[in-house]
Design a protein around this motif. Structure first.
Motif, PDB file in Angstrom:
ATOM      1  N   MET A   1      39.897  44.747  50.421  1.00 32.77           N
ATOM      2  CA  MET A   1      39.746  45.261  49.062  1.00 32.77           C
ATOM      3  C   MET A   1      40.277  46.676  48.976  1.00 32.77           C
ATOM      4  O   MET A   1      41.124  46.999  48.150  1.00 32.77           O
ATOM      5  CB  MET A   1      38.282  45.222  48.635  1.00 32.77           C
ATOM      6  N   SER A   2      39.798  47.562  49.835  1.00 32.69           N
ATOM      7  CA  SER A   2      40.187  48.951  49.747  1.00 32.69           C
ATOM      8  C   SER A   2      41.672  49.121  50.025  1.00 32.69           C
ATOM      9  O   SER A   2      42.322  50.010  49.475  1.00 32.69           O
ATOM     10  CB  SER A   2      39.359  49.794  50.717  1.00 32.69           C
ATOM     11  N   SER A  84      41.481  46.868  36.653  1.00 27.36           N
ATOM     12  CA  SER A  84      40.916  45.626  36.133  1.00 27.36           C
ATOM     13  C   SER A  84      40.365  44.764  37.258  1.00 27.36           C
ATOM     14  O   SER A  84      39.526  43.895  37.039  1.00 27.36           O
ATOM     15  CB  SER A  84      41.977  44.851  35.349  1.00 27.36           C
ATOM     16  N   HIS A  85      40.839  44.987  38.487  1.00 29.01           N
ATOM     17  CA  HIS A  85      40.363  44.224  39.626  1.00 29.01           C
ATOM     18  C   HIS A  85      39.331  44.993  40.445  1.00 29.01           C
ATOM     19  O   HIS A  85      38.390  44.413  40.959  1.00 29.01           O
ATOM     20  CB  HIS A  85      41.542  43.822  40.515  1.00 29.01           C
ATOM     21  N   LEU A 231      37.323  32.812  38.100  1.00 27.10           N
ATOM     22  CA  LEU A 231      37.114  34.214  38.434  1.00 27.10           C
ATOM     23  C   LEU A 231      36.036  34.309  39.508  1.00 27.10           C
ATOM     24  O   LEU A 231      35.010  33.624  39.428  1.00 27.10           O
ATOM     25  CB  LEU A 231      36.663  34.996  37.197  1.00 27.10           C
ATOM     26  N   ALA A 232      36.282  35.149  40.499  1.00 27.91           N
ATOM     27  CA  ALA A 232      35.280  35.429  41.527  1.00 27.91           C
ATOM     28  C   ALA A 232      34.987  36.926  41.501  1.00 27.91           C
ATOM     29  O   ALA A 232      35.904  37.739  41.365  1.00 27.91           O
ATOM     30  CB  ALA A 232      35.783  35.021  42.910  1.00 27.91           C
ATOM     31  N   ILE A 233      33.708  37.281  41.617  1.00 27.24           N
ATOM     32  CA  ILE A 233      33.303  38.682  41.628  1.00 27.24           C
ATOM     33  C   ILE A 233      32.432  38.923  42.853  1.00 27.24           C
ATOM     34  O   ILE A 233      31.492  38.171  43.115  1.00 27.24           O
ATOM     35  CB  ILE A 233      32.511  39.066  40.363  1.00 27.24           C
ATOM     36  N   GLU A 240      32.923  46.975  42.192  1.00 30.62           N
ATOM     37  CA  GLU A 240      32.985  45.521  42.059  1.00 30.62           C
ATOM     38  C   GLU A 240      34.436  45.097  42.206  1.00 30.62           C
ATOM     39  O   GLU A 240      35.342  45.798  41.747  1.00 30.62           O
ATOM     40  CB  GLU A 240      32.508  45.075  40.670  1.00 30.62           C
ATOM     41  N   LEU A 241      34.642  43.951  42.797  1.00 27.86           N
ATOM     42  CA  LEU A 241      35.983  43.394  42.929  1.00 27.86           C
ATOM     43  C   LEU A 241      36.057  42.115  42.097  1.00 27.86           C
ATOM     44  O   LEU A 241      35.302  41.175  42.336  1.00 27.86           O
ATOM     45  CB  LEU A 241      36.275  43.097  44.406  1.00 27.86           C
ATOM     46  N   TRP A 242      36.960  42.100  41.109  1.00 27.86           N
ATOM     47  CA  TRP A 242      37.162  40.937  40.247  1.00 27.86           C
ATOM     48  C   TRP A 242      38.470  40.264  40.678  1.00 27.86           C
ATOM     49  O   TRP A 242      39.530  40.881  40.649  1.00 27.86           O
ATOM     50  CB  TRP A 242      37.259  41.360  38.779  1.00 27.86           C
TER      51      TRP A 242
END
Length: 281
Positions: A1-2, A84-85, A231-233, A240-242
Motif C-alpha cells: 500500500m505505502s 481516492s485509493h 470494491l474492497a476496503i 484506509e485503502l480503497w
C-alpha cells in the motif's frame, strides 16, 4: 500500500519541480518559490521529493506562483488519482468521525452483499451504541481528531438498518480475539456479546467465528470489507485503502474464503460467544 502511494506522491513531486523550473519568467529556486508562496523552504522540498502530500490548495497556489495556473486541473487530477485509493485518517478525520460514517453509510446503502473480516474488534455493523462509543473515543484520542462521538454513534447505528432490509446479505467472520478485546468496560462488552448472540440465525446475517484453537491456513491479519465484489476496503493506522481493481478484489475474496474454512457458524459460533461471555466473570 505505502509503496504505490509513495510512488504516486513522488511522481506528483517531480511534476511540481518541473513547473518550478519552467516558469514563464525564468526558473525559480526552491527558496524563491517559498518566499513567493509565504511557505518555508522545507515545505517546498518535501512536496517536490514526495515526503509530504499536497492539498488541493497547495497545488493551486503552486500553479499560480509558477505562472502556470492552467496546470492546476492536471495537478488536482493527479492528487485525486491516489487520494481516492489511499484515504488518510488525518484528512478524513479533520472534521470528526461523523463524515467518515456518512461516507460508509452511502456506500453500504448501494450494496447488496457485504463480506467482512474482523480480527480485533466487533464489526461496526453489529456494534451496540455503547461499544461504538468507546471505539470512537479511543480512535479520537489516538488520531487527535475532533470529538463528535455522539454524532458518529448515531450515524453508525443508522447504518445497521441495512441489516433489516430484504435481499441484503452480510457475511461476516471474526476472530475470537474480537470477542475478548477489552477496549470497553466488561459490562459493555457483555452487552455487545449478547447482541452478537442475537444475530445468529438472522436471514440477512451469516456470522462466523474463528476460535483461538482453530487451524489456520493464513495469519488472521488486518480487517477488510468487500462490497458486491466491486470494491474492497482495508485499513492501517494511518489510512484506509480503497481497491476497485479486479485483481485486488479477487485476492481479498480468496483471503475471506480461506479464513471461512477455519470459522464455525450457528450453534458452534454461539458456543464461542457464550464462552467469551462467561470469561468476563
Amino acid at each position: 500500500m505505502s509503496t504505490d502511494y509513495q510512488q504516486a506522491r513522488a511522481a506528483l513531486g517531480l511534476r511540481l519541480r518541473e513547473l518550478r523550473g519552467s516558469c514563464p519568467g525564468g526558473r525559480l529556486t526552491g527558496t524563491q518559490l517559498a518566499e513567493r508562496l509565504g511557505w518555508t523552504q522545507s515545505k517546498v522540498s518535501k512536496l517536490e521529493n514526495g515526503r509530504q502530500t499536497a492539498t488541493a490548495e497547495d497545488l493551486r497556489a503552486w500553479a499560480e506562483a509558477t505562472g502556470q495556473p492552467e496546470t492546476y486541473d492536471e495537478l488536482h487530477a493527479r492528487l485525486n488519482g491516489f487520494e481516492s485509493h489511499i484515504r488518510s485518517w488525518r484528512r478524513q478525520l479533520a472534521s470528526g468521525h461523523r463524515p467518515v460514517q456518512d461516507t460508509w453509510n452511502a456506500l453500504v446503502a448501494e450494496t447488496s452483499i457485504i463480506h467482512g473480516w474482523e480480527n480485533s474488534m466487533v464489526s461496526g455493523m453489529l456494534q451496540t451504541a455503547d461499544y461504538a462509543r468507546h471505539v470512537f473515543i479511543r480512535y479520537a484520542e489516538l488520531q487527535k481528531s475532533a470529538r463528535d462521538t455522539e454524532d458518529a454513534v448515531r450515524a453508525r447505528m443508522k447504518r445497521q438498518e441495512w441489516l433489516y432490509q430484504p435481499g441484503k446479505k452480510f457475511h461476516i467472520i471474526m476472530w475470537e480475539a474480537a470477542l475478548r478485546a477489552l477496549i470497553c468496560p466488561p459490562s459493555v462488552l457483555a452487552a455487545q456479546l449478547d447482541r452478537l448472540a442475537g444475530v445468529v440465525g438472522m436471514d440477512t446475517v451469516r456470522l462466523g467465528i474463528v476460535p483461538f484453537g482453530a487451524p489456520l491456513k493464513i495469519p488472521p491479519a488486518d480487517g477488510f470489507w468487500i462490497f458486491d465484489e466491486r470494491l474492497a476496503i482495508t485499513e492501517d493506522w494511518h489510512a484506509e485503502l480503497w481497491l476497485d481493481d479486479a485483481d485486488s478484489i479477487g485476492t481479498y475474496m480468496r483471503v475471506w474464503e480461506t479464513l471461512r474454512e477455519s470459522a464455525v457458524f450457528g450453534a458452534d459460533a454461539q458456543r464461542v460467544i457464550n464462552e467469551a461471555h462467561r470469561a468476563l466473570g
